[in-house]
Motif scaffolding. Structure first.
Motif, PDB file in Angstrom:
ATOM      1  N   PHE A   1       0.864  -1.182   0.000  1.00 46.51           N
ATOM      2  CA  PHE A   1       0.000   0.000   0.000  1.00 46.51           C
ATOM      3  C   PHE A   1       0.903   1.236   0.000  1.00 46.51           C
ATOM      4  O   PHE A   1       1.432   1.635   1.022  1.00 46.51           O
ATOM      5  N   THR A   2       1.052   1.855  -1.153  1.00 47.98           N
ATOM      6  CA  THR A   2       1.998   2.973  -1.297  1.00 47.98           C
ATOM      7  C   THR A   2       1.386   4.327  -0.958  1.00 47.98           C
ATOM      8  O   THR A   2       2.094   5.267  -0.621  1.00 47.98           O
ATOM      9  N   GLY A   3       0.072   4.444  -1.106  1.00 48.67           N
ATOM     10  CA  GLY A   3      -0.583   5.740  -0.947  1.00 48.67           C
ATOM     11  C   GLY A   3      -0.647   6.527  -2.240  1.00 48.67           C
ATOM     12  O   GLY A   3      -1.277   7.595  -2.293  1.00 48.67           O
ATOM     13  N   ASP A   4      -0.034   6.016  -3.301  1.00 51.89           N
ATOM     14  CA  ASP A   4       0.003   6.748  -4.580  1.00 51.89           C
ATOM     15  C   ASP A   4      -1.391   6.942  -5.161  1.00 51.89           C
ATOM     16  O   ASP A   4      -1.774   8.059  -5.533  1.00 51.89           O
ATOM     17  N   LEU A   5      -2.150   5.851  -5.295  1.00 51.54           N
ATOM     18  CA  LEU A   5      -3.487   5.956  -5.868  1.00 51.54           C
ATOM     19  C   LEU A   5      -4.397   6.780  -4.971  1.00 51.54           C
ATOM     20  O   LEU A   5      -5.213   7.577  -5.458  1.00 51.54           O
ATOM     21  N   ALA A   6      -4.260   6.600  -3.664  1.00 48.58           N
ATOM     22  CA  ALA A   6      -5.074   7.379  -2.728  1.00 48.58           C
ATOM     23  C   ALA A   6      -4.813   8.873  -2.907  1.00 48.58           C
ATOM     24  O   ALA A   6      -5.743   9.688  -2.939  1.00 48.58           O
ATOM     25  N   TYR A   7      -3.543   9.238  -3.056  1.00 54.64           N
ATOM     26  CA  TYR A   7      -3.179  10.648  -3.217  1.00 54.64           C
ATOM     27  C   TYR A   7      -3.628  11.192  -4.573  1.00 54.64           C
ATOM     28  O   TYR A   7      -4.177  12.301  -4.661  1.00 54.64           O
ATOM     29  N   GLU A   8      -3.411  10.413  -5.628  1.00 53.55           N
ATOM     30  CA  GLU A   8      -3.829  10.846  -6.971  1.00 53.55           C
ATOM     31  C   GLU A   8      -5.334  11.057  -7.031  1.00 53.55           C
ATOM     32  O   GLU A   8      -5.819  12.021  -7.638  1.00 53.55           O
ATOM     33  N   THR A   9      -6.079  10.165  -6.400  1.00 57.25           N
ATOM     34  CA  THR A   9      -7.536  10.285  -6.386  1.00 57.25           C
ATOM     35  C   THR A   9      -7.970  11.496  -5.577  1.00 57.25           C
ATOM     36  O   THR A   9      -8.879  12.235  -5.978  1.00 57.25           O
ATOM     37  N   THR A  10      -7.317  11.703  -4.441  1.00 59.81           N
ATOM     38  CA  THR A  10      -7.616  12.882  -3.624  1.00 59.81           C
ATOM     39  C   THR A  10      -7.414  14.154  -4.430  1.00 59.81           C
ATOM     40  O   THR A  10      -8.248  15.066  -4.410  1.00 59.81           O
ATOM     41  N   ALA A  11      -6.307  14.213  -5.170  1.00 53.24           N
ATOM     42  CA  ALA A  11      -5.998  15.395  -5.988  1.00 53.24           C
ATOM     43  C   ALA A  11      -7.037  15.593  -7.080  1.00 53.24           C
ATOM     44  O   ALA A  11      -7.397  16.733  -7.416  1.00 53.24           O
ATOM     45  N   PHE A  12      -7.532  14.500  -7.647  1.00 53.92           N
ATOM     46  CA  PHE A  12      -8.565  14.610  -8.685  1.00 53.92           C
ATOM     47  C   PHE A  12      -9.877  15.133  -8.097  1.00 53.92           C
ATOM     48  O   PHE A  12     -10.483  16.071  -8.631  1.00 53.92           O
ATOM     49  N   VAL A  13     -10.304  14.534  -7.002  1.00 54.98           N
ATOM     50  CA  VAL A  13     -11.615  14.856  -6.423  1.00 54.98           C
ATOM     51  C   VAL A  13     -11.645  16.268  -5.844  1.00 54.98           C
ATOM     52  O   VAL A  13     -12.632  16.988  -5.980  1.00 54.98           O
ATOM     53  N   GLU A  14     -10.546  16.685  -5.196  1.00 54.24           N
ATOM     54  CA  GLU A  14     -10.564  17.975  -4.491  1.00 54.24           C
ATOM     55  C   GLU A  14     -10.612  19.175  -5.430  1.00 54.24           C
ATOM     56  O   GLU A  14     -10.848  20.294  -4.986  1.00 54.24           O
ATOM     57  N   LYS A  15     -10.420  18.947  -6.725  1.00 52.89           N
ATOM     58  CA  LYS A  15     -10.525  20.050  -7.682  1.00 52.89           C
ATOM     59  C   LYS A  15     -11.940  20.612  -7.732  1.00 52.89           C
ATOM     60  O   LYS A  15     -12.153  21.756  -8.119  1.00 52.89           O
ATOM     61  N   TYR A  16     -12.925  19.778  -7.354  1.00 54.48           N
ATOM     62  CA  TYR A  16     -14.322  20.130  -7.526  1.00 54.48           C
ATOM     63  C   TYR A  16     -14.987  20.530  -6.203  1.00 54.48           C
ATOM     64  O   TYR A  16     -14.664  19.999  -5.144  1.00 54.48           O
ATOM     65  N   TRP A  17     -15.952  21.458  -6.312  1.00 51.31           N
ATOM     66  CA  TRP A  17     -16.854  21.769  -5.187  1.00 51.31           C
ATOM     67  C   TRP A  17     -18.028  20.806  -5.338  1.00 51.31           C
ATOM     68  O   TRP A  17     -18.866  20.946  -6.207  1.00 51.31           O
ATOM     69  N   ARG A  18     -18.105  19.801  -4.467  1.00 49.31           N
ATOM     70  CA  ARG A  18     -18.946  18.635  -4.716  1.00 49.31           C
ATOM     71  C   ARG A  18     -20.256  18.656  -3.915  1.00 49.31           C
ATOM     72  O   ARG A  18     -20.244  18.671  -2.684  1.00 49.31           O
ATOM     73  N   VAL A  19     -21.346  18.661  -4.638  1.00 50.08           N
ATOM     74  CA  VAL A  19     -22.681  18.459  -4.072  1.00 50.08           C
ATOM     75  C   VAL A  19     -23.307  17.311  -4.846  1.00 50.08           C
ATOM     76  O   VAL A  19     -23.085  17.188  -6.052  1.00 50.08           O
ATOM     77  N   VAL A  20     -24.071  16.464  -4.161  1.00 52.01           N
ATOM     78  CA  VAL A  20     -24.665  15.314  -4.840  1.00 52.01           C
ATOM     79  C   VAL A  20     -25.401  15.772  -6.098  1.00 52.01           C
ATOM     80  O   VAL A  20     -26.180  16.711  -6.084  1.00 52.01           O
ATOM     81  N   GLY A  21     -25.074  15.123  -7.205  1.00 53.20           N
ATOM     82  CA  GLY A  21     -25.719  15.417  -8.475  1.00 53.20           C
ATOM     83  C   GLY A  21     -25.012  16.421  -9.351  1.00 53.20           C
ATOM     84  O   GLY A  21     -25.319  16.529 -10.536  1.00 53.20           O
ATOM     85  N   ASN A  22     -24.033  17.164  -8.795  1.00 49.15           N
ATOM     86  CA  ASN A  22     -23.389  18.171  -9.651  1.00 49.15           C
ATOM     87  C   ASN A  22     -22.193  17.582 -10.398  1.00 49.15           C
ATOM     88  O   ASN A  22     -21.833  16.408 -10.227  1.00 49.15           O
ATOM     89  N   THR A  23     -21.576  18.400 -11.244  1.00 51.02           N
ATOM     90  CA  THR A  23     -20.509  17.913 -12.122  1.00 51.02           C
ATOM     91  C   THR A  23     -19.366  17.282 -11.337  1.00 51.02           C
ATOM     92  O   THR A  23     -18.892  16.185 -11.678  1.00 51.02           O
TER      93      THR A  23
END
Length: 575
Positions: free
Chosen positions: A40-62
């Protein structure tokens, strides 16, 4: 001859090494920690975090939906098959559940606020993406220009003429929404109310996200201010009338709710399952892009082990990504047969913090135990706080101490601080507990950037992501393949925890009695802990097929704990 012997030995060594490199390492309780810490390197966890945090997330939005699709893409890459295309033999499957939203979704696009006559913006969306309150509508294309009315005491708002003006108050926009917008017909709302734990005078640009009701009639807007913006506006008001230019651009539109569920099917007792839940909505990195990322790497690594035939789960491992509490509650309520066989639920929420920056320590929020009633000694509530509970709300179970021991071991190995807090609620562990499913929360608090627009990727630690994901998998694999041997080991762990707890409570009770607190209360506390651990030990029977395999160990341990409890009560009554 010597040369031939040396050459033979070298070739033999190479053959042996090549064989070892190609060998499949079978995972077991003896090597879970070593193997998973390595893999478990943390690489995928970090890459995914970086992808998701770009967005202001509300259920149903882009941003929410793009996060779901990114999870699905990575699950397929790891070997998961869409459930509708899977066969009975496929152990790795996933599905995306779609439901129409009853209310429209919301997205922030852009905004700025300027004091008329000033050269620079008071606030702008490019640097403060939390400034627009959730459910705000757009202003007219050229914005709104209106005078500011400062309401120092919100009790006076109803008496103040705010029609066509911008109401500024140091409170929640939700609190003054009806009085200002509906009754007062104000043009809009400006508010400031960052709590002290955010250290606003230090983090002057932070804005903790806020919301207002979705009002399709008045189509209102509200702006949340940073400490810096609030102070600047107040100084301008001290000089006289202040007029603001406000531009808000948002999107409000019909959409659907997506929930993504990945299953790793157990081979012997597939109906029994452990569920990890990670909510997608929220605008931050630590909250909760980190939970999304850790869950994805956990699922992907487990898929790798299964494809290599190095791990064979007896029970089913499920990962759930969706809308906080809503998706988890539905999962445990909509299928009573499935819910009956959910043995454990764990919430991954804010699990990747760089604590040197955020200040928050990693916490395991325990299932309700007596520390949620009598919080003393080393037990402490967080700044989030918790309401006092009663004995009938307790949830005795081995899961608390089992997980604490696993995380403390990782903490020692990785020089990583791990702590606990009494039950407080507020995340995906709550729906599990309400259905009497054992559940805890993994999180960090107190976090000076919690729910603010400064909760970004620079506050995330790959090392923390690795530590949480690694330990969560070690614990999960142990539970999924638990048997009588595992149960006996956990009974011993609970017994040790009970001894330590009862002796600590003896110490705290002596202090309490010296401070003129009643003996009766101290006896009640000791008795409560005794009962909690007695019942916790009994719950280990859910790890075995034949309860008789561990009956003797349970009886022995319960008698020992009861004896210690009685001795402590005797000591207290003698003093």
């Amino acid at each position: 001859m010597l040369k031939k012997i040396v050459a033979f030995l070298l070739v033999s060594i190479l053959i042996i090494n090549c064989k070892k490199e190609g060998e499949v390492v079978i995972l077991s309780t003896d090597n879970y920690s070593d193997v998973i810490n390595k893999e478990f390197t943390g690489d995928l966890a970090y890459e995914t975090t970086a992808f998701v945090e770009k967005y202001w997330r509300v259920v149903g939005n882009t941003g929410f939906n793009e996060s779901v699709f990114n999870i699905a893409k990575n699950l397929e890459k790891a070997g998961f098959i869409l459930e509708e295309k899977a066969t009975e033999s496929n152990l790795l499957t996933y599905r995306i559940e779609k439901r129409p939203l009853k209310r429209s979704t919301w997205e922030s696009v852009n905004a700025n606020v300027k004091i008329k006559g000033d050269a620079t913006y008071l606030l702008e969306h490019a640097t403060n993406r939390n400034m627009i309150a959730l459910n705000s509508y757009s202003t007219p294309e050229k914005g709104i220009e209106a005078d500011v009315v400062y309401i120092k005491d919100v009790k006076n708002l109803a008496k103040t003429d705010v029609k066509g003006k911008i109401v500024f108050a140091e409170t929640s926009p939700y609190r003054i929404f009806k009085t200002a917008i509906i009754d007062g017909k104000a043009a809009g709302i400006l508010t400031y109310n960052n709590p002290d734990y955010l250290q606003p005078e230090k983090n002057k640009t932070s804005i903790q996200f806020r919301s207002i009701p979705l009002d399709t009639v008045h189509k209102p807007w509200a702006i949340a201010l940073s400490f810096e913006a609030k102070e600047r506006l107040k100084k301008s008001l001290e000089k006289g009338k202040v007029t603001l230019n406000v531009n808000v651009e948002t999107k409000i539109y019909p959409s659907e709710e997506l929930t993504i569920v990945a299953d790793i099917k157990g081979t012997e007792r597939p109906k029994e399952r452990l569920v990890f839940s990670a909510h997608i909505q929220e605008p931050g990195a630590n909250d909760n892009a980190t939970g999304v990322g850790v869950a994805l790497e956990m699922a992907s690594l487990t898929a790798k082990f299964i494809k290599e035939k190095s791990y064979n789960p007896k029970r089913t491992l499920t990962f759930l990504w969706g809308d906080e509490i809503v998706s988890t509650r539905r999962y445990v309520q909509e299928d009573s047969i499935r819910a009956k066989n959910i043995k454990w639920g764990i919430s991954l929420d804010m699990v990747g913090e760089n604590t040197d920056k955020t200040g928050g320590v990693f916490l395991i929020e325990k299932m309700p135990d007596p520390s949620a009633i009598w919080t003393r000694g080393n037990d402490k509530h967080t700044e989030w706080g918790g309401s006092k509970m009663s004995l009938d709300q307790m949830k005795p179970h081995y899961l608390n101490d089992f997980l604490i021991n696993k995380f403390k071991a990782q903490g020692k190995l990785a020089n990583w601080q791990v702590s606990t807090n009494p039950f407080e609620g507020g995340s995906d562990h709550v729906p599990f507990l309400r259905e009497n499913i054992p559940s805890v929360l993994f999180w960090h608090f107190t976090d000076q950037f919690y729910h603010t627009d400064n909760d970004r990727i620079d506050k995330v630690s790959k090392t923390t992501l690795k530590n949480v994901g690694t330990t969560a998998l070690i614990a999960a694999y142990t539970l999924l393949n638990a048997d009588a041997k595992t149960a006996k080991s956990i009974i011993n762990e609970i017994e040790t925890a009970a001894k330590n707890r009862l002796n600590e409570e003896l110490k705290q009770s002596k202090i309490a009695i010296n401070n003129n607190q009643s003996l009766e209360t101290q006896i009640e506390i000791i008795t409560a802990w005794n009962n909690w651990y007695q019942k916790s030990i009994e719950t280990t029977t859910d790890l075995v097929i034949n309860k008789n395999d561990i009956t003797k160990e349970i009886d022995r341990s319960k008698k020992l704990i009861d004896s210690i409890s009685k001795t402590i009560i005797f000591k207290l009554t003698k003093n």
